[in-house]
Motif scaffolding. Structure first.
Motif, PDB file in Angstrom:
ATOM      1  N   ARG A 117       4.946  -9.107  -4.599  1.00  0.00           N
ATOM      2  CA  ARG A 117       5.130  -8.189  -5.973  1.00  0.00           C
ATOM      3  C   ARG A 117       5.353  -6.800  -5.746  1.00  0.00           C
ATOM      4  O   ARG A 117       4.411  -6.222  -5.012  1.00  0.00           O
ATOM      5  N   LEU A 118       6.037  -6.270  -6.301  1.00  0.00           N
ATOM      6  CA  LEU A 118       6.456  -4.873  -6.400  1.00  0.00           C
ATOM      7  C   LEU A 118       6.236  -4.360  -7.770  1.00  0.00           C
ATOM      8  O   LEU A 118       6.842  -4.956  -8.795  1.00  0.00           O
ATOM      9  N   GLU A 119       5.742  -3.196  -7.860  1.00  0.00           N
ATOM     10  CA  GLU A 119       5.370  -2.489  -9.172  1.00  0.00           C
ATOM     11  C   GLU A 119       6.208  -1.447  -9.493  1.00  0.00           C
ATOM     12  O   GLU A 119       6.970  -0.657  -8.711  1.00  0.00           O
ATOM     13  N   ARG A 120       6.531  -1.330 -10.833  1.00  0.00           N
ATOM     14  CA  ARG A 120       7.477  -0.270 -11.431  1.00  0.00           C
ATOM     15  C   ARG A 120       6.916   1.040 -11.013  1.00  0.00           C
ATOM     16  O   ARG A 120       5.746   1.408 -10.835  1.00  0.00           O
ATOM     17  N   GLY A 121       8.097   1.860 -10.441  1.00  0.00           N
ATOM     18  CA  GLY A 121       7.709   3.243 -10.056  1.00  0.00           C
ATOM     19  C   GLY A 121       7.501   3.257  -8.564  1.00  0.00           C
ATOM     20  O   GLY A 121       7.317   4.402  -8.041  1.00  0.00           O
ATOM     21  N   GLN A 122       7.177   2.109  -7.978  1.00  0.00           N
ATOM     22  CA  GLN A 122       6.906   1.957  -6.350  1.00  0.00           C
ATOM     23  C   GLN A 122       8.314   2.421  -5.611  1.00  0.00           C
ATOM     24  O   GLN A 122       9.005   1.937  -5.833  1.00  0.00           O
ATOM     25  N   PRO A 123       8.080   3.352  -4.473  1.00  0.00           N
ATOM     26  CA  PRO A 123       8.877   3.632  -3.816  1.00  0.00           C
ATOM     27  C   PRO A 123       9.201   2.586  -2.963  1.00  0.00           C
ATOM     28  O   PRO A 123       8.294   1.806  -2.527  1.00  0.00           O
ATOM     29  N   LEU A 124      10.600   2.265  -2.458  1.00  0.00           N
ATOM     30  CA  LEU A 124      10.902   1.218  -1.606  1.00  0.00           C
ATOM     31  C   LEU A 124      11.118   1.515  -0.057  1.00  0.00           C
ATOM     32  O   LEU A 124      11.439   2.887   0.108  1.00  0.00           O
ATOM     33  N   ASP A 125      10.968   0.579   0.784  1.00  0.00           N
ATOM     34  CA  ASP A 125      11.294   0.674   2.086  1.00  0.00           C
ATOM     35  C   ASP A 125      11.472  -0.643   2.787  1.00  0.00           C
ATOM     36  O   ASP A 125      11.224  -1.677   1.901  1.00  0.00           O
ATOM     37  N   ARG A 126      12.009  -0.757   4.011  1.00  0.00           N
ATOM     38  CA  ARG A 126      12.515  -2.143   4.349  1.00  0.00           C
ATOM     39  C   ARG A 126      11.236  -3.028   4.618  1.00  0.00           C
ATOM     40  O   ARG A 126      11.527  -4.107   4.595  1.00  0.00           O
ATOM     41  N   SER A 127      10.091  -2.287   4.918  1.00  0.00           N
ATOM     42  CA  SER A 127       8.922  -3.279   5.072  1.00  0.00           C
ATOM     43  C   SER A 127       8.623  -4.353   3.956  1.00  0.00           C
ATOM     44  O   SER A 127       8.043  -5.240   3.918  1.00  0.00           O
ATOM     45  N   LEU A 128       9.084  -3.833   2.808  1.00  0.00           N
ATOM     46  CA  LEU A 128       8.774  -4.479   1.469  1.00  0.00           C
ATOM     47  C   LEU A 128       9.618  -5.522   1.175  1.00  0.00           C
ATOM     48  O   LEU A 128       9.449  -6.182   0.028  1.00  0.00           O
ATOM     49  N   LEU A 129      10.890  -5.460   1.843  1.00  0.00           N
ATOM     50  CA  LEU A 129      11.770  -6.544   1.371  1.00  0.00           C
ATOM     51  C   LEU A 129      12.291  -7.281   2.734  1.00  0.00           C
ATOM     52  O   LEU A 129      12.227  -7.221   3.671  1.00  0.00           O
ATOM     53  N   ALA A 130      13.116  -8.273   2.464  1.00  0.00           N
ATOM     54  CA  ALA A 130      13.751  -9.175   3.228  1.00  0.00           C
ATOM     55  C   ALA A 130      15.254  -9.171   2.871  1.00  0.00           C
ATOM     56  O   ALA A 130      15.627  -9.372   1.708  1.00  0.00           O
ATOM     57  N   SER A 131      16.159  -9.289   3.875  1.00  0.00           N
ATOM     58  CA  SER A 131      17.596  -9.624   3.650  1.00  0.00           C
ATOM     59  C   SER A 131      17.623 -11.136   3.650  1.00  0.00           C
ATOM     60  O   SER A 131      17.528 -11.693   4.485  1.00  0.00           O
TER      61      SER A 131
END
Length: 269
Positions: free
Chosen positions: A152-166
């Motif tokens: 789960r990702l929160e509003r305003g949170q900066p993103l990087d590749r560790s938080l996501l998957a392709s």
């Protein structure tokens, strides 16, 4: 003296910079209604799994060969990325052909571009003879690599590749365009909270600003041999290349400047 120079000498550009987020996804626009003729050589009919069925008297065009041809033409004409998979909305009866060679002409492209369901008009010819002129209802999937939340990702949170998957996703089933995995997520921040396993869409993100409203920045201006630097208050958020409003700390006048980096803005002439 600096305030006077800005008052008398500077011509401030007022055209807004094009939003970088608009370039994250290239919309699939309806193409011009021109015909595209795809020629197919005679297949190897001796192969048991040939896409073109035949008997001793007359070859026939099967559904698989027809759909493969339309997938190829749509992908090429609409400059699609990913894998387009089409299926027929109605049962298909093999089309008898007068000769093994045939051509498929896309006479009318989808009016509103590609979508989950659409119509396409085709003409099929063989041996110089028009065999079919059809308006064909099709169902489509467009599989592309997109960013999906690992947690789960929160509003305003900066993103990087560790938080996501392709992951490969059928992007046509999403109401909002998903964010391609080719986009660097560190350039984005969330405008909505999203749950684990859901793809990021255009509605969920914005370009991460490197200068924020209320920040004191260094402003430079140069024309010929004249060069001026000063401090100003940012009145807007912005990313690299954006044109934002600033307030001169000395004169209190509002000016426009183009963002160079996280603490520097240039006045364009």
């Amino acid at each position: 003296m600096k305030s006077l120079l800005f008052t008398l000498g500077l011509t401030i550009a007022t055209a807004a910079a094009q939003a970088p987020l608009d370039q994250l996804l290239i919309p699939i626009n309806p193409p011009p209604k021109t015909e595209t003729n795809t020629q197919f050589p005679a297949p190897n009919l001796s192969r048991a799994n040939s896409k073109l069925a035949t008997n001793s008297n007359s070859p026939t065009l099967g559904a698989e060969a027809f759909l493969t041809a339309i997938e190829h033409e749509l992908t090429k004409h609409l400059s699609l990325t990913g894998e387009l998979k089409l299926s027929l909305s109605r049962p298909w009866s093999p089309l008898k052909l007068p000769a093994p060679d045939y051509s498929i002409v896309v006479a009318e492209w989808p009016t509103n571009g590609i979508s989950g369901t659409f119509l396409v008009r085709v003409k099929i010819s063989s041996d110089g003879e028009l065999v079919a002129d059809w308006l064909v209802p099709l169902q489509a999937q467009l599989w592309q690599d997109v960013w999906v939340a690992n947690t789960r990702l929160e509003r305003g949170q900066p993103l990087d590749r560790s938080l996501l998957a392709s992951q490969k996703f059928d992007t046509l089933r999403e109401r909002q365009p998903p964010i391609s995995a080719q986009v660097d997520p560190s350039s984005l921040e969330l405008t909505n909270s999203i749950t684990a396993g859901r793809p990021l869409t255009r509605h969920d993100v914005s370009i991460r600003p490197i200068i924020r409203k209320g920040q004191i920045v260094e402003v430079s201006a140069q024309q010929g041999l004249l060069s001026i630097t000063m401090k100003a208050l940012a009145l807007e958020n912005g990313a690299v290349g954006d044109l934002i409003k600033l307030r001169n700390l000395e004169s209190r006048r509002e000016i426009n400047g183009q963002i160079i980096n996280e603490n520097k803005v240039r006045i364009p002439f």
